[in-house]
Write a protein that holds these residues in place. Structure first.
Motif, PDB file in Angstrom:
ATOM      1  N   UNK A  33       0.840  -1.197   0.000  1.00 16.06           N
ATOM      2  CA  UNK A  33       0.000   0.000   0.000  1.00 16.06           C
ATOM      3  C   UNK A  33       0.872   1.242   0.000  1.00 16.06           C
ATOM      4  N   UNK A  34       0.558   2.166  -0.885  1.00 15.56           N
ATOM      5  CA  UNK A  34       1.212   3.467  -0.943  1.00 15.56           C
ATOM      6  C   UNK A  34       0.249   4.453  -0.287  1.00 15.56           C
ATOM      7  N   UNK A  35       0.648   4.947   0.875  1.00 17.80           N
ATOM      8  CA  UNK A  35      -0.252   5.691   1.751  1.00 17.80           C
ATOM      9  C   UNK A  35       0.151   7.163   1.856  1.00 17.80           C
ATOM     10  N   UNK A  36      -0.825   8.034   1.766  1.00 18.98           N
ATOM     11  CA  UNK A  36      -0.630   9.470   2.001  1.00 18.98           C
ATOM     12  C   UNK A  36      -1.657   9.909   3.036  1.00 18.98           C
ATOM     13  N   UNK A  37      -1.175  10.333   4.184  1.00 23.07           N
ATOM     14  CA  UNK A  37      -2.075  10.727   5.268  1.00 23.07           C
ATOM     15  C   UNK A  37      -2.914  11.946   4.897  1.00 23.07           C
ATOM     16  N   UNK A  38      -2.317  12.893   4.238  1.00 23.81           N
ATOM     17  CA  UNK A  38      -3.048  14.114   3.859  1.00 23.81           C
ATOM     18  C   UNK A  38      -2.757  14.422   2.399  1.00 23.81           C
ATOM     19  N   UNK A  39      -3.705  14.113   1.528  1.00 22.62           N
ATOM     20  CA  UNK A  39      -3.557  14.393   0.109  1.00 22.62           C
ATOM     21  C   UNK A  39      -3.886  15.864  -0.122  1.00 22.62           C
ATOM     22  N   UNK A  40      -2.988  16.542  -0.823  1.00 26.81           N
ATOM     23  CA  UNK A  40      -3.183  17.957  -1.111  1.00 26.81           C
ATOM     24  C   UNK A  40      -3.772  18.103  -2.511  1.00 26.81           C
ATOM     25  N   UNK A  41      -4.987  18.611  -2.613  1.00 28.76           N
ATOM     26  CA  UNK A  41      -5.579  18.871  -3.924  1.00 28.76           C
ATOM     27  C   UNK A  41      -5.230  20.290  -4.360  1.00 28.76           C
ATOM     28  N   UNK A  42      -5.127  20.489  -5.671  1.00 23.92           N
ATOM     29  CA  UNK A  42      -4.917  21.828  -6.219  1.00 23.92           C
ATOM     30  C   UNK A  42      -6.197  22.646  -6.083  1.00 23.92           C
ATOM     31  N   UNK A  43      -7.304  21.967  -6.329  1.00 20.94           N
ATOM     32  CA  UNK A  43      -8.641  22.526  -6.118  1.00 20.94           C
ATOM     33  C   UNK A  43      -9.600  21.359  -5.968  1.00 20.94           C
ATOM     34  N   UNK A  49     -19.350  24.006  -6.348  1.00 21.69           N
ATOM     35  CA  UNK A  49     -18.857  24.989  -5.385  1.00 21.69           C
ATOM     36  C   UNK A  49     -17.563  24.494  -4.743  1.00 21.69           C
ATOM     37  N   UNK A  50     -16.650  25.425  -4.490  1.00 21.38           N
ATOM     38  CA  UNK A  50     -15.375  25.077  -3.862  1.00 21.38           C
ATOM     39  C   UNK A  50     -15.618  24.422  -2.505  1.00 21.38           C
ATOM     40  N   UNK A  51     -14.818  23.405  -2.202  1.00 19.56           N
ATOM     41  CA  UNK A  51     -14.907  22.698  -0.929  1.00 19.56           C
ATOM     42  C   UNK A  51     -13.491  22.458  -0.403  1.00 19.56           C
ATOM     43  N   UNK A  52     -13.256  22.688   0.892  1.00 16.85           N
ATOM     44  CA  UNK A  52     -11.928  22.456   1.473  1.00 16.85           C
ATOM     45  C   UNK A  52     -11.713  21.011   1.924  1.00 16.85           C
ATOM     46  N   UNK A  53     -12.246  20.066   1.187  1.00 15.55           N
ATOM     47  CA  UNK A  53     -12.181  18.651   1.538  1.00 15.55           C
ATOM     48  C   UNK A  53     -10.726  18.205   1.727  1.00 15.55           C
ATOM     49  N   UNK A 113     -24.194  13.163 -18.434  1.00 13.87           N
ATOM     50  CA  UNK A 113     -23.655  12.856 -17.108  1.00 13.87           C
ATOM     51  C   UNK A 113     -23.469  14.160 -16.340  1.00 13.87           C
ATOM     52  N   UNK A 114     -23.674  14.089 -15.021  1.00  8.91           N
ATOM     53  CA  UNK A 114     -23.476  15.258 -14.167  1.00  8.91           C
ATOM     54  C   UNK A 114     -22.313  15.015 -13.218  1.00  8.91           C
ATOM     55  N   UNK A 115     -21.514  16.048 -12.997  1.00  8.55           N
ATOM     56  CA  UNK A 115     -20.355  15.958 -12.114  1.00  8.55           C
ATOM     57  C   UNK A 115     -20.813  16.190 -10.679  1.00  8.55           C
ATOM     58  N   UNK A 116     -20.493  15.245  -9.792  1.00  8.13           N
ATOM     59  CA  UNK A 116     -20.803  15.386  -8.371  1.00  8.13           C
ATOM     60  C   UNK A 116     -19.707  16.144  -7.651  1.00  8.13           C
ATOM     61  N   UNK A 117     -18.466  15.718  -7.871  1.00 13.07           N
ATOM     62  CA  UNK A 117     -17.331  16.509  -7.402  1.00 13.07           C
ATOM     63  C   UNK A 117     -16.164  16.295  -8.349  1.00 13.07           C
ATOM     64  N   UNK A 118     -15.237  17.253  -8.320  1.00 11.44           N
ATOM     65  CA  UNK A 118     -14.072  17.165  -9.191  1.00 11.44           C
ATOM     66  C   UNK A 118     -12.934  17.972  -8.588  1.00 11.44           C
ATOM     67  N   UNK A 123      -1.391  19.223 -10.451  1.00 11.23           N
ATOM     68  CA  UNK A 123      -1.418  20.038 -11.666  1.00 11.23           C
ATOM     69  C   UNK A 123      -2.473  19.632 -12.680  1.00 11.23           C
ATOM     70  N   UNK A 124      -2.404  20.275 -13.820  1.00 17.84           N
ATOM     71  CA  UNK A 124      -3.392  20.125 -14.890  1.00 17.84           C
ATOM     72  C   UNK A 124      -3.558  18.669 -15.336  1.00 17.84           C
ATOM     73  N   UNK A 125      -2.484  17.885 -15.313  1.00 18.39           N
ATOM     74  CA  UNK A 125      -2.562  16.484 -15.744  1.00 18.39           C
ATOM     75  C   UNK A 125      -2.961  15.551 -14.596  1.00 18.39           C
ATOM     76  N   UNK A 126      -3.475  16.118 -13.523  1.00 17.46           N
ATOM     77  CA  UNK A 126      -3.933  15.317 -12.397  1.00 17.46           C
ATOM     78  C   UNK A 126      -5.411  15.511 -12.120  1.00 17.46           C
TER      79      UNK A 126
END
Length: 178
Positions: A33-43, A49-53, A113-118, A123-126
């Motif tokens: 398992x490759x584990x990341x405790x806190x994944x940092x999203x660009x957005x 609507x923006x969410x600080x998930x 199709x409708x986007x629930x979250x994104x 970066x752009x390729x992620x």
């Protein structure tokens, strides 16, 4: 094989205790398992609507299929939070990967199709989008851009799993594990 999406590349599980889930999968021989405790999203947006998930993520492969474990780390709006709040835990999405993300994204929107979250990671390729298909399929569909570093990392995880001897079962933020 889907004529729209291609082949299923990942099964995503939303869980409350990611450490216990990694160990449960390890008991079945799936790892490392490759584990990341806190994944940092660009957005990250939820229903536009923006969410600080915030989330923890663990990745491993079983053959060519990646297993993803996701544990939300706050109560910010997301389909992950909705899933857990509905009283469920387990398989939440299946993912399709593409090197033409924008083309697939535009196509699925044109098909209704409708986007629930994104959001995006790295970066752009992620970029990734979770399509609101739960009422139709019983799970969400994710589309994910693998044209850049994320795709290289996913291939690395698959290759390591193919020859894994059981050593170092959890890699990454190991010091964060309880």
């Amino acid at each position: 094989m889907s004529r729209i999406f291609g082949e299923i590349n990942q099964m995503g599980y939303v869980v409350r205790d990611i450490n216990a889930e990694m160990r449960r999968w390890l008991a079945h021989g799936i790892g490392p398992w490759f584990y990341a405790h806190e994944v940092q999203t660009d957005y990250f947006t939820y229903r536009g609507s923006a969410s600080p998930m915030r989330m923890s993520v663990a990745l491993a492969n079983s053959g060519d299929v990646q297993i993803e474990l996701i544990a939300p780390r706050n109560d910010a709006p997301s389909l992950y939070r909705d899933f857990l709040e509905s009283g469920r835990e387990g398989l939440q999405h299946i993912a399709y990967w593409t090197e033409d993300y924008q083309g697939l994204y535009d196509e699925v929107l044109s098909l209704g199709y409708e986007v629930g979250h994104e959001g995006s990671i790295g970066g752009e390729q992620g970029r990734f989008a979770y399509l609101d298909t739960e009422a139709t399929f019983g799970h969400v569909i994710e589309i994910s851009d693998v044209s850049g570093p994320k795709g290289q990392f996913f291939r690395y995880i698959r290759d390591v799993a193919a020859t894994w001897d059981g050593s170092e079962p959890i890699r990454g933020d190991v010091d964060q594990l309880a």
